[in-house]
Write an enzyme that holds these catalytic residues in place. Sequence first.
Site, PDB file in Angstrom:
ATOM      1  N   HIS A  37      -7.391  35.985 -10.883  1.00  0.00           N
ATOM      2  CA  HIS A  37      -8.729  36.293 -10.367  1.00  0.00           C
ATOM      3  C   HIS A  37      -9.608  36.901 -11.459  1.00  0.00           C
ATOM      4  CE1 HIS A  37      -6.192  36.763  -6.561  1.00  0.00           C
ATOM      5  NE2 HIS A  37      -7.064  35.836  -6.204  1.00  0.00           N
ATOM      6  N   LYS A 149      -5.491  26.542 -10.548  1.00  0.00           N
ATOM      7  CA  LYS A 149      -4.221  26.782  -9.832  1.00  0.00           C
ATOM      8  C   LYS A 149      -4.249  26.037  -8.493  1.00  0.00           C
ATOM      9  CE  LYS A 149      -0.715  28.975  -7.905  1.00  0.00           C
ATOM     10  NZ  LYS A 149      -1.082  29.846  -6.808  1.00  0.00           N
ATOM     11  N   ARG A 187       0.667  35.517  -3.473  1.00  0.00           N
ATOM     12  CA  ARG A 187       1.882  35.306  -2.672  1.00  0.00           C
ATOM     13  C   ARG A 187       3.159  35.574  -3.469  1.00  0.00           C
ATOM     14  NH1 ARG A 187      -1.339  31.086   0.091  1.00  0.00           N
ATOM     15  NH2 ARG A 187      -1.488  31.692   2.279  1.00  0.00           N
TER      16      ARG A 187
HETATM   17  P1  AMP Z   1      -7.131  33.231  -3.704  1.00  0.00           P
HETATM   18  O1  AMP Z   1      -7.446  34.693  -3.644  1.00  0.00           O
HETATM   19  O2  AMP Z   1      -5.663  32.940  -3.837  1.00  0.00           O
HETATM   20  O3  AMP Z   1      -7.809  32.458  -2.607  1.00  0.00           O
HETATM   21  O4  AMP Z   1      -7.755  32.704  -5.061  1.00  0.00           O
HETATM   22  C1  AMP Z   1      -9.114  32.890  -5.358  1.00  0.00           C
HETATM   23  C2  AMP Z   1      -9.480  32.072  -6.555  1.00  0.00           C
HETATM   24  O5  AMP Z   1      -8.659  32.468  -7.664  1.00  0.00           O
HETATM   25  C3  AMP Z   1      -9.238  30.573  -6.350  1.00  0.00           C
HETATM   26  O6  AMP Z   1     -10.288  29.829  -6.961  1.00  0.00           O
HETATM   27  C4  AMP Z   1      -7.934  30.347  -7.070  1.00  0.00           C
HETATM   28  O7  AMP Z   1      -7.760  29.026  -7.539  1.00  0.00           O
HETATM   29  C5  AMP Z   1      -8.054  31.319  -8.209  1.00  0.00           C
HETATM   30  N1  AMP Z   1      -6.716  31.648  -8.738  1.00  0.00           N
HETATM   31  C6  AMP Z   1      -5.674  32.163  -8.053  1.00  0.00           C
HETATM   32  N2  AMP Z   1      -4.590  32.282  -8.853  1.00  0.00           N
HETATM   33  C7  AMP Z   1      -4.966  31.822 -10.068  1.00  0.00           C
HETATM   34  C8  AMP Z   1      -4.298  31.680 -11.329  1.00  0.00           C
HETATM   35  N3  AMP Z   1      -3.022  32.025 -11.492  1.00  0.00           N
HETATM   36  N4  AMP Z   1      -4.996  31.170 -12.356  1.00  0.00           N
HETATM   37  C9  AMP Z   1      -6.298  30.800 -12.204  1.00  0.00           C
HETATM   38  N5  AMP Z   1      -6.980  30.908 -11.044  1.00  0.00           N
HETATM   39  C10 AMP Z   1      -6.321  31.412  -9.992  1.00  0.00           C
END
Ligand code: AMP
Length: 281
Positions: A37, A149, A187
């Site tokens: 993030h 990701k 997760r």
């Molecule tokens: P989430 O909180 O899991 O919904 O993720 C929010 C944003 O962060 C989304 O655009 C994801 O693709 C991005 N994101 C989550 N994990 C990663 C990672 N390891 N590398 C790059 N972007 C990420």
Amino acid sequence: MEVIESIQMMADYSQNLRAKGHTIVLVPTMGFLHKGHLALMEAAKAHGDKIIVSIFVNPAQFGPNEDLDTYPRDMERDLDLCRDMGVSVVFTPAAEKLYPQDFQTYVELTRLPLHLCGLSRPGFFRGVTTVVSKLFHIICPHTAMFGEKDFQQLVVIRQMVKDMCMPIKIVGVPIVREADGLAMSSRNAYLGPEQRADALLLSKSLANAQKMVSQGEKNVREIIRQTKQILLSCPDMRIDYVSVCDPDSLDDIEQIHRPALLALAAILGKTRLIDNCMLRP
Ligand code: AMP
């Protein structure tokens, strides 16, 4: 840094920024922030002068048997991290406000969700596109950042923005990994020590496929066979899918003549993990 819960106040704040000539970059998240993030926030700085991070665990994208109730949360820590990153506003709407009793309008793509994660998570992308378009309407960002990701999500959002003529630039950010290769994910917090070690098989199987392709392998069946074999070397691993596909349409391909997406999802214990990479001949 402002923390705004109210939809109306967020909309007013954004319009005010726009009226003053600021350029707004939105980073949508579900919180429990990690370096993936933070990389989105860092990359956002190159696209505008006001970064808005939304933190919202979106009920509409969780299936009935998924982890909505147990999804990890730590708002205080998230706010500290956003502050350290120079974020201007964190938007933290309440689920009852984004989805009131009489809510009945969804945004849904017809084809891209019929691939990869969309097959085992029916309704997932409908939830994602609905909440992201709501955030876009409230915040009216000039640009929005999404991680590679969740590669399918990035492709889906790009298509939605194009189809709906939304004047928003979508920027993809490369996957951020732990030192040993595991793709960072909120997760990952679910994984016990043994599972954490087994989870490495995902990135290992991707690296193996990239090596095969760099050595001249073009046959997708063979690449998928070896990838599955590596994943299944752990008896607790269940494969949801391993797919090699066109990175725009997500249609399966049989031979690698152009850059292709290798995407996979696997379940370790109760934790569903995804990862992907590009295979470049
Ligand atoms: P989430 O909180 O899991 O919904 O993720 C929010 C944003 O962060 C989304 O655009 C994801 O693709 C991005 N994101 C989550 N994990 C990663 C990672 N390891 N590398 C790059 N972007 C990420």
